[in-house]
Design an enzyme around this catalytic site. Structure first.
Site, PDB file in Angstrom:
ATOM      1  N   HIS A 132      77.515  37.847 -17.078  1.00 30.07           N
ATOM      2  CA  HIS A 132      76.716  38.726 -16.224  1.00 30.07           C
ATOM      3  C   HIS A 132      77.332  38.710 -14.822  1.00 30.07           C
ATOM      4  O   HIS A 132      77.797  37.669 -14.358  1.00 30.07           O
ATOM      5  CB  HIS A 132      75.273  38.219 -16.181  1.00 30.07           C
TER       6      HIS A 132
ATOM      7  N   CYS B 108      66.663  23.830  -2.501  1.00 27.73           N
ATOM      8  CA  CYS B 108      65.862  22.726  -1.962  1.00 27.73           C
ATOM      9  C   CYS B 108      64.670  23.157  -1.108  1.00 27.73           C
ATOM     10  O   CYS B 108      63.520  22.935  -1.462  1.00 27.73           O
ATOM     11  CB  CYS B 108      66.763  21.786  -1.168  1.00 27.73           C
TER      12      CYS B 108
END
Length: 452
Positions: free
Chosen positions: A250, A79
């Protein structure tokens, strides 16, 4: 790439010097600007004309009467740093906007501050979330120091929840209250102004709601909507994302999935429910946009106003065995960006790669303010007025076809950098010795789907 200054202190010093010298009332543009910035809106929902997954009539209205950027990206998939990039026109590492606590100083001059010095009427309403200290101090410290068990006590397992009935339209009440303020301001004040105005409306939607049972520093893992908005979603068309086995993920993605409490078993019904509620929350966001469009239309201001819709980042909504943002996967990093207004041709689709830092110089160009300082972004106005060569516009020389995004916050165990360049996406990590980079390519020209 635009030339960048040596460090954030030099950038801030130069901006203060420049803005202090701005004359109060030079010649103004005759146009207004209204920007609606949502939170966690998946930009891919705005780019598929054949999309029947969720009803978004007002975003479609903007597409039909203006331009949609098919490849718009956040400069940080969280944000505060992303919003700091939008307000400053600079990459997060230049302003040292590292996480949801450390962003811009309280008196940092934004593009709205600059146009205000030129005599434009300015108004900010709703969620802003770009200044340092807007989140708790613990968010700053814990971004790098909290361990996984602590994270799991904060981040609730993502869930779907329904409230109200088929007549309940205002689920995110704070957003609707701020929208009422904005719409009333347009109807009662803006229409009578002698000077043009810049209005910003920031939304929480469609960000998931806080899970209050998680404690003092709880995360937001509840996807909440009402039956009214849920009926806007084509439930049967919701796709269940394909997940890699945990051992094949990953290492950074696995860590993020673990800290977001997503490594446990989820039924297809649970996943579909979360995604359905998220899309319904996007529909509610679209409904709010409609209130602003109606206010502009009712006052005769729509044809005199540039309307911008965008978001700080996207939402994974259970793609890649994750929810939330904090990732460079498309669901998290690909944002919506639509513009309509004077001199923008209807039904324009622009495939050039752009990002949030481009909005700063764009706003100043609309205002007629000359840009003299070095910025990370480039104005979008040349793209909006250029002749198309396919979907990539001929003025691309004035706007390099790449975007940079970076992430240094929580729920990941390494700082992450993404370079999106033409048909390629390269993701690198701060721990380059033990964490391998990732390279993705689009298989079809002008394909805006997930990279493979």
């Amino acid at each position: 790439m635009a030339q960048l200054l040596a460090g954030p202190s030099a950038v801030i010093s130069l901006l203060f010097t420049l803005t202090a010298a701005v004359p109060v009332k030079p010649r103004q543009s005759p146009y207004n600007v209204v920007m609606v910035m949502s939170d966690a809106f998946d930009g891919r929902l705005t780019i598929f004309p054949e999309n029947n997954l969720v009803s978004l009539p007002y975003l479609n209205f903007m597409k039909n009467h203006g331009a949609v950027f098919l490849n718009a990206y956040t400069n940080s998939p969280i944000c505060c740093p992303s919003r700091a990039a939008m307000w400053s026109g600079l990459f997060p590492h230049l302003t040292e906007s590292w996480n949801n606590f450390k962003c811009l100083d309280q008196d940092y001059p934004t593009w709205m501050d600059i146009v205000n010095k030129y005599g434009y009427v300015t108004k900010k309403i709703g969620k802003q979330d770009y200044r340092s200290g807007s989140h708790s101090l613990s968010n700053r410290v814990e971004a790098w120091t909290r361990d996984v068990p602590f994270l799991l006590r904060q981040e609730g397992r993502p869930v779907a929840n329904i409230t109200g009935n088929k007549t309940k339209t205002r689920v995110m009440e704070q957003d609707w209250q701020n929208t009422d303020i904005a719409a009333n301001w347009i109807r009662n004040e803006a229409k009578n102004l002698s000077n043009p105005f810049f209005l910003y409306l920031g939304l929480n939607l469609p960000h998931p709601y806080p899970s209050k049972n998680m404690g003092e520093n709880f995360g937001s893992s509840t996807f909440l909507t009402s039956p009214y908005w849920l009926q806007k979603v084509s439930y049967g068309q919701i796709k269940i994302p394909t997940w890699l086995p945990l051992q094949c993920m990953h290492p950074v993605d696995y860590y993020s999935s673990y800290t977001k409490n997503c490594t446990g078993h989820f039924t297809e019904q649970e996943i579909r429910g979360i995604r359905a509620c998220y899309y319904a929350m996007c529909a509610e966001t679209d409904g709010i946009l409609g209130e602003i469009i109606s206010a502009l239309n009712d006052t005769g201001l729509l044809n005199k106003t540039y309307l911008v819709f965008t978001s700080d980042h996207g939402e994974l909504a259970m793609e890649h065995r994750q929810f939330y943002k904090m990732s460079m996967f498309e669901g998290s990093s690909h944002i919506p960006l639509l513009m309509m207004g004077p001199k923008i041709k209807p039904k324009t689709e622009i495939s050039n790669i752009v990002s949030l830092v481009d909005l700063y110089p764009t706003m100043l160009e609309i205002a007629g303010v000359q840009i003299t300082q070095n910025l990370s972004g480039f104005s979008l106005m040349p793209l909006l007025s250029a002749k198309p060569e396919g979907h990539v516009f001929s003025s691309s020389k004035s706007h390099p076809n790449w975007a940079l995004s970076e992430f240094h916050g929580c729920d990941a165990n390494a700082s992450t950098y993404m370079l999106r360049d033409n048909d390629w996406k390269y993701i690198a990590y701060s721990d380059g010795d033990s964490v391998p980079p990732q390279l993705f390519v689009r298989l079809r020209a002008h394909c805006t789907c997930e990279f493979i």
